[in-house]
Design a protein around this motif. Structure first.
Motif, mmCIF file in Angstrom:
data_model
loop_
_atom_site.group_PDB
_atom_site.id
_atom_site.type_symbol
_atom_site.label_atom_id
_atom_site.label_comp_id
_atom_site.label_asym_id
_atom_site.label_seq_id
_atom_site.Cartn_x
_atom_site.Cartn_y
_atom_site.Cartn_z
ATOM 1 N N GLU A 3 42.401 36.567 39.751
ATOM 2 C CA GLU A 3 41.979 37.880 40.206
ATOM 3 C C GLU A 3 41.497 38.688 39.010
ATOM 4 O O GLU A 3 42.050 38.589 37.917
ATOM 5 C CB GLU A 3 43.164 38.612 40.858
ATOM 6 C CG GLU A 3 43.639 37.970 42.145
ATOM 7 C CD GLU A 3 42.689 38.184 43.288
ATOM 8 O OE1 GLU A 3 42.143 39.292 43.424
ATOM 9 O OE2 GLU A 3 42.457 37.223 44.029
ATOM 10 N N PRO A 4 40.472 39.547 39.193
ATOM 11 C CA PRO A 4 40.026 40.389 38.079
ATOM 12 C C PRO A 4 41.048 41.505 37.816
ATOM 13 O O PRO A 4 41.851 41.841 38.684
ATOM 14 C CB PRO A 4 38.703 40.960 38.573
ATOM 15 C CG PRO A 4 38.804 40.925 40.068
ATOM 16 C CD PRO A 4 39.672 39.725 40.386
ATOM 17 N N TRP A 5 40.989 42.040 36.616
ATOM 18 C CA TRP A 5 41.855 43.170 36.303
ATOM 19 C C TRP A 5 41.435 44.361 37.150
ATOM 20 O O TRP A 5 40.273 44.474 37.538
ATOM 21 C CB TRP A 5 41.750 43.523 34.814
ATOM 22 C CG TRP A 5 42.707 42.720 34.015
ATOM 23 C CD1 TRP A 5 42.488 41.512 33.456
ATOM 24 C CD2 TRP A 5 44.062 43.059 33.730
ATOM 25 N NE1 TRP A 5 43.621 41.067 32.834
ATOM 26 C CE2 TRP A 5 44.595 41.999 32.978
ATOM 27 C CE3 TRP A 5 44.876 44.140 34.023
ATOM 28 C CZ2 TRP A 5 45.904 41.989 32.513
ATOM 29 C CZ3 TRP A 5 46.175 44.136 33.552
ATOM 30 C CH2 TRP A 5 46.684 43.079 32.820
ATOM 31 N N PRO A 6 42.371 45.254 37.457
ATOM 32 C CA PRO A 6 42.045 46.426 38.284
ATOM 33 C C PRO A 6 40.916 47.253 37.668
ATOM 34 O O PRO A 6 40.770 47.332 36.449
ATOM 35 C CB PRO A 6 43.356 47.216 38.308
ATOM 36 C CG PRO A 6 44.416 46.185 38.064
ATOM 37 C CD PRO A 6 43.787 45.189 37.131
ATOM 38 N N ALA A 7 40.118 47.851 38.526
ATOM 39 C CA ALA A 7 38.957 48.635 38.103
ATOM 40 C C ALA A 7 39.381 49.921 37.401
ATOM 41 O O ALA A 7 40.483 50.447 37.607
ATOM 42 C CB ALA A 7 38.089 48.958 39.315
ATOM 43 N N ASP A 8 38.460 50.444 36.578
ATOM 44 C CA ASP A 8 38.724 51.666 35.816
ATOM 45 C C ASP A 8 39.070 52.859 36.722
ATOM 46 O O ASP A 8 39.932 53.669 36.374
ATOM 47 C CB ASP A 8 37.509 52.028 34.956
ATOM 48 C CG ASP A 8 37.335 51.096 33.777
ATOM 49 O OD1 ASP A 8 38.258 50.319 33.480
ATOM 50 O OD2 ASP A 8 36.258 51.148 33.139
ATOM 51 N N GLN A 9 38.412 52.964 37.886
ATOM 52 C CA GLN A 9 38.692 54.092 38.784
ATOM 53 C C GLN A 9 40.143 54.058 39.255
ATOM 54 O O GLN A 9 40.784 55.095 39.373
ATOM 55 C CB GLN A 9 37.758 54.077 40.021
ATOM 56 C CG GLN A 9 36.305 54.223 39.714
ATOM 57 C CD GLN A 9 35.639 52.882 39.400
ATOM 58 O OE1 GLN A 9 36.300 51.842 39.257
ATOM 59 N NE2 GLN A 9 34.328 52.908 39.260
ATOM 60 N N LEU A 10 40.642 52.867 39.510
ATOM 61 C CA LEU A 10 42.026 52.717 39.943
ATOM 62 C C LEU A 10 42.975 53.124 38.819
ATOM 63 O O LEU A 10 43.971 53.815 39.045
ATOM 64 C CB LEU A 10 42.289 51.270 40.367
ATOM 65 C CG LEU A 10 43.687 50.968 40.894
ATOM 66 C CD1 LEU A 10 43.953 51.736 42.183
ATOM 67 C CD2 LEU A 10 43.844 49.479 41.128
ATOM 68 N N VAL A 11 42.667 52.714 37.601
ATOM 69 C CA VAL A 11 43.497 53.069 36.445
ATOM 70 C C VAL A 11 43.486 54.580 36.239
ATOM 71 O O VAL A 11 44.537 55.194 35.995
ATOM 72 C CB VAL A 11 43.023 52.319 35.176
ATOM 73 C CG1 VAL A 11 43.826 52.756 33.960
ATOM 74 C CG2 VAL A 11 43.124 50.805 35.365
ATOM 75 N N LEU A 12 42.305 55.192 36.362
ATOM 76 C CA LEU A 12 42.208 56.653 36.201
ATOM 77 C C LEU A 12 43.040 57.383 37.256
ATOM 78 O O LEU A 12 43.754 58.342 36.946
ATOM 79 C CB LEU A 12 40.747 57.110 36.280
ATOM 80 C CG LEU A 12 39.890 56.790 35.054
ATOM 81 C CD1 LEU A 12 38.423 57.082 35.347
ATOM 82 C CD2 LEU A 12 40.377 57.607 33.862
ATOM 83 N N ALA A 13 42.966 56.922 38.499
ATOM 84 C CA ALA A 13 43.754 57.550 39.572
ATOM 85 C C ALA A 13 45.250 57.372 39.306
ATOM 86 O O ALA A 13 46.038 58.295 39.520
ATOM 87 C CB ALA A 13 43.367 56.947 40.927
ATOM 88 N N ALA A 14 45.636 56.210 38.829
ATOM 89 C CA ALA A 14 47.045 55.961 38.508
ATOM 90 C C ALA A 14 47.491 56.853 37.357
ATOM 91 O O ALA A 14 48.603 57.391 37.369
ATOM 92 C CB ALA A 14 47.254 54.493 38.161
ATOM 93 N N GLN A 15 46.634 57.061 36.368
ATOM 94 C CA GLN A 15 46.968 57.931 35.237
ATOM 95 C C GLN A 15 47.179 59.378 35.695
ATOM 96 O O GLN A 15 47.988 60.101 35.118
ATOM 97 C CB GLN A 15 45.855 57.897 34.185
ATOM 98 C CG GLN A 15 45.864 56.635 33.360
ATOM 99 C CD GLN A 15 44.735 56.617 32.350
ATOM 100 O OE1 GLN A 15 43.575 56.751 32.703
ATOM 101 N NE2 GLN A 15 45.115 56.446 31.088
ATOM 102 N N ARG A 16 46.461 59.764 36.720
ATOM 103 C CA ARG A 16 46.619 61.130 37.257
ATOM 104 C C ARG A 16 47.855 61.257 38.144
ATOM 105 O O ARG A 16 48.150 62.329 38.641
ATOM 106 C CB ARG A 16 45.364 61.527 38.030
ATOM 107 C CG ARG A 16 44.151 61.786 37.157
ATOM 108 C CD ARG A 16 43.010 62.428 37.934
ATOM 109 N NE ARG A 16 42.533 61.583 39.025
ATOM 110 C CZ ARG A 16 41.536 60.715 38.940
ATOM 111 N NH1 ARG A 16 40.907 60.556 37.797
ATOM 112 N NH2 ARG A 16 41.165 59.995 39.970
ATOM 113 N N GLY A 17 48.556 60.152 38.369
ATOM 114 C CA GLY A 17 49.796 60.206 39.123
ATOM 115 C C GLY A 17 49.691 59.822 40.580
ATOM 116 O O GLY A 17 50.664 59.977 41.330
ATOM 117 N N ASP A 18 48.560 59.307 41.033
ATOM 118 C CA ASP A 18 48.393 58.886 42.416
ATOM 119 C C ASP A 18 49.279 57.654 42.662
ATOM 120 O O ASP A 18 49.042 56.574 42.123
ATOM 121 C CB ASP A 18 46.923 58.547 42.691
ATOM 122 C CG ASP A 18 46.697 58.080 44.116
ATOM 123 O OD1 ASP A 18 47.342 58.634 45.041
ATOM 124 O OD2 ASP A 18 45.888 57.153 44.304
#
Length: 179
Positions: A3-18
């Motif tokens: 599987e590919p590593w998670p996309a940058d948008q997902l990482v950004l949302a996770a960093q914001r606490g989602d």
């Protein structure tokens, strides 16, 4: 396929606490982290523990990650450090480090080639020798049983077995001391 590593948008949302993004991020990164831990740690238990520890750190500290592209190297560094600390703990307790390494790909290929060579050598034997060799050396039947089932005397069975073994050795070109 990995599987590919998670996309940058997902990482950004996770960093914001989602929280949903964090959950998806953890589940997406886990297979990669686990595979790396198994290649690095001394035992499978340590590998599982290191991978889980990395997921806990990811969950707790995703907001401190500076660049989304650094996620993989950050996670691998966490796993590497966890495996190293577990290995140090084993050494400090004077426990033996488990030998869990399996055969290398090269060893596996060489082993298969050797099995193929042996199979071809046995297949090239005359039927009477091949039958005795298979029953005695491969199936592990007692000599008397082999002789009786083939209608031979024990001496005749031993003679055929000796000739079959010699023919296989000659076919495999085994050195004299291995014979």
């Amino acid at each position: 396929m990995a599987e590919p590593w998670p996309a940058d948008q997902l990482v950004l949302a996770a960093q914001r606490g989602d929280e949903a993004s964090i959950a998806v991020l953890v589940s997406g990164a886990y297979p990669h982290v686990r595979r790396f831990a198994f290649s690095l740690c001394a035992s499978s238990q340590d590998a599982e523990d290191a991978a889980q520890e990395a997921m806990i750190v990811l969950f707790r500290k995703i907001g401190t990650l500076r660049a989304t592209a650094a996620l993989a190297s950050w996670m691998f560094r966490i796993v590497r450090n966890e495996c190293l600390s577990r290995a140090r703990a084993l050494v400090q307790r004077d426990e033996p480090i488990p030998d869990t390494a399996g055969p290398s790909a090269e060893d596996d290929v060489l082993s298969r080639l050797e099995v193929e060579r042996l199979s071809a050598a046995i297949a090239s034997l005359p039927d009477d020798q091949r039958g005795v060799l298979i029953m005695r050396d491969i199936q592990g039947l007692p000599g008397k049983t082999v002789a009786k089932s083939l209608g031979l005397s024990t001496a005749a069975m031993k003679s055929r077995l000796h000739r079959a073994r010699a023919a296989v050795r000659a076919c495999l070109d085994l050195p004299e001391e291995a014979r």
